[in-house]
Design a protein around this motif. Structure first.
Motif, short mmCIF file in Angstrom:
data_model
loop_
_atom_site.label_atom_id
_atom_site.label_comp_id
_atom_site.label_asym_id
_atom_site.label_seq_id
_atom_site.Cartn_x
_atom_site.Cartn_y
_atom_site.Cartn_z
N UNK A 180 38.55 50.93 51.35
CA UNK A 180 37.14 51.04 51.73
C UNK A 180 36.42 52.08 50.88
N UNK A 181 37.12 53.17 50.57
CA UNK A 181 36.52 54.20 49.72
C UNK A 181 36.28 53.64 48.32
N UNK A 182 37.24 52.91 47.78
CA UNK A 182 37.10 52.36 46.43
C UNK A 182 36.00 51.31 46.36
N UNK A 183 35.77 50.61 47.44
CA UNK A 183 34.73 49.58 47.45
C UNK A 183 33.34 50.18 47.30
N UNK A 184 33.21 51.46 47.60
CA UNK A 184 31.91 52.11 47.48
C UNK A 184 31.72 52.87 46.19
N UNK A 185 32.69 52.77 45.29
CA UNK A 185 32.62 53.50 44.01
C UNK A 185 32.31 52.52 42.88
N UNK A 186 31.42 52.92 41.99
CA UNK A 186 31.09 52.11 40.83
C UNK A 186 31.90 52.59 39.63
N UNK A 187 32.77 51.72 39.13
CA UNK A 187 33.62 52.07 38.01
C UNK A 187 33.08 51.48 36.70
N UNK A 188 33.52 52.07 35.61
CA UNK A 188 33.20 51.53 34.29
C UNK A 188 33.94 50.21 34.10
N UNK A 189 33.26 49.25 33.54
CA UNK A 189 33.85 47.92 33.36
C UNK A 189 34.81 47.92 32.18
N UNK A 190 36.09 47.68 32.49
CA UNK A 190 37.10 47.54 31.43
C UNK A 190 38.29 46.80 32.03
N UNK A 191 39.17 46.35 31.18
CA UNK A 191 40.30 45.55 31.64
C UNK A 191 41.22 46.36 32.56
N UNK A 192 41.40 47.64 32.25
CA UNK A 192 42.29 48.49 33.07
C UNK A 192 41.75 48.64 34.48
N UNK A 193 40.45 48.86 34.59
CA UNK A 193 39.84 49.01 35.91
C UNK A 193 39.92 47.71 36.69
N UNK A 194 39.67 46.58 36.01
CA UNK A 194 39.75 45.28 36.69
C UNK A 194 41.15 45.03 37.23
N UNK A 195 42.14 45.42 36.44
CA UNK A 195 43.53 45.24 36.88
C UNK A 195 43.84 46.13 38.07
N UNK A 196 43.38 47.36 38.01
CA UNK A 196 43.61 48.31 39.09
C UNK A 196 42.96 47.84 40.38
N UNK A 197 41.69 47.45 40.32
CA UNK A 197 40.99 47.01 41.51
C UNK A 197 41.58 45.70 42.04
N UNK A 198 42.12 44.90 41.12
CA UNK A 198 42.76 43.66 41.55
C UNK A 198 43.94 43.93 42.46
N UNK A 199 44.66 45.02 42.19
CA UNK A 199 45.79 45.38 43.05
C UNK A 199 45.33 45.71 44.46
N UNK A 200 44.09 46.16 44.57
CA UNK A 200 43.54 46.55 45.87
C UNK A 200 42.72 45.43 46.50
N UNK A 201 42.69 44.28 45.86
CA UNK A 201 41.95 43.15 46.41
C UNK A 201 40.45 43.34 46.39
N UNK A 202 39.95 44.06 45.39
CA UNK A 202 38.52 44.32 45.26
C UNK A 202 37.98 43.51 44.09
N UNK A 203 36.89 42.75 44.33
CA UNK A 203 36.38 41.89 43.26
C UNK A 203 35.56 42.69 42.26
N UNK A 204 35.06 42.03 41.25
CA UNK A 204 34.38 42.68 40.14
C UNK A 204 32.98 43.18 40.48
N UNK A 205 32.49 42.90 41.67
CA UNK A 205 31.15 43.40 42.05
C UNK A 205 31.14 44.92 42.14
N UNK A 206 32.32 45.52 42.33
CA UNK A 206 32.40 46.99 42.43
C UNK A 206 32.40 47.66 41.08
#
Length: 294
Positions: free
Chosen positions: A262-288
């Motif tokens: 829930x904390x990660x869902x409220x954070x805006x990350x820089x768009x890159x492949x590493x971040x997408x992979x990391x958020x994918x592990x947490x089940x968070x889509x690319x809208x974050x």
């Protein structure tokens, strides 16, 4: 608790303060009120705090109509009760509940001349006099500084100061969850790419220390996860000790992962492949993910 003491001394306009003055103090000075065996736990704790805060409570002398002549700190000598006993005060014809204005008559202090011989320090007050054109003020004293009361000034004056530890940046960092930052432990570490870290405190600290200057998403998640885990484990420990309540490890892990997710869902990350992979592990889509370089 210190805020309650401040409210009592200021006689703040509240029902609780009025009740304290009517049923607890009953005309007595707060600093002179005795602790009884029948008083409530909360009132006893307030009274027990007096030695800690008394040196920080300063009464700035104005007209002297609201400042106790004997028990408040309104001159550099401190409370005059440190010098004069209640018997000495009453034998001289003064009231124990006298205010500063009651013991200053005309242009001089009204205490008997014999006091000047018995307690020569009182002669130092000859240059101090009430000013009827000014209001009495209650201030917080921190060393030589007189400050308005606030939670921060009280905390900063009373807190225990220690040398800063080298792992402070591990638990205090931008966007951390404050209530998790006091306790740090390790669990579910695979979610933060810490699966190969030995589950010993020294190993966890060493691992996080190498990341403390790194502003990557994985570093942020690692610190966030360790803090959240510590907090939930601490909660579980208290529940088992004091409430006889037990949750299985799977349920505890689920709570931890849900908090961090829930904390990660409220954070805006820089768009890159590493971040997408990391958020994918947490089940968070690319809208974050926000391509803003942050």
């Amino acid at each position: 608790m210190v805020s309650h003491i401040w409210s009592i001394l200021k006689q703040r306009d509240s029902l609780w303060v009025q009740w304290i003055h009517s049923y607890r103090l009953r005309g007595r000075n707060f600093w002179n009120c005795k602790e009884t065996t029948t008083c409530s736990w909360s009132w006893r704790k307030i009274l027990q705090l007096r030695p800690l805060v008394k040196e920080h409570i300063w009464s700035s002398l104005g007209a002297g109509t609201t400042i106790s002549a004997w028990y408040d700190s309104w001159c550099h000598l401190g409370p005059l009760s440190n010098i004069l006993s209640p018997r000495v005060i009453t034998n001289a014809g003064f009231r124990i509940d006298a205010m500063v204005t009651d013991v200053y008559r005309g242009d001089a202090w009204a205490w008997p001349n014999i006091w000047r011989d018995l307690f020569p320090v009182l002669n130092q007050l000859d240059h101090v006099r009430p000013d009827h054109n000014k209001r009495d003020r209650l201030l917080w004293k921190d060393g030589d500084n007189l400050l308005d009361h606030s939670s921060f000034t009280v905390w900063d004056s009373l807190r225990i100061r220690e040398q800063e530890v080298n792992w402070v940046s591990i638990v205090w960092f931008p966007q951390c969850i404050p209530r998790h930052a006091f306790l740090v432990w390790n669990s579910v570490r695979a979610k933060a790419d810490m699966g190969d870290v030995d589950p010993k405190w020294s190993s966890i600290v060493n691992c996080l220390m190498t990341r403390r200057r790194v502003k990557s998403a994985s570093s942020y998640v690692a610190r966030l996860l360790v803090g959240a885990t510590a907090y939930i484990i601490w909660q579980e420990r208290n529940a088992r000790l004091f409430k006889n309540q037990t949750r299985p490890p799977e349920a505890i892990c689920e709570v931890i992962l849900k908090i961090v997710r829930y904390k990660l869902m409220g954070v805006k990350f820089k768009s890159c492949a590493t971040v997408k992979c990391l958020l994918g592990k947490w089940g968070i889509d690319e809208d974050a993910i926000e391509d803003n370089g942050g």
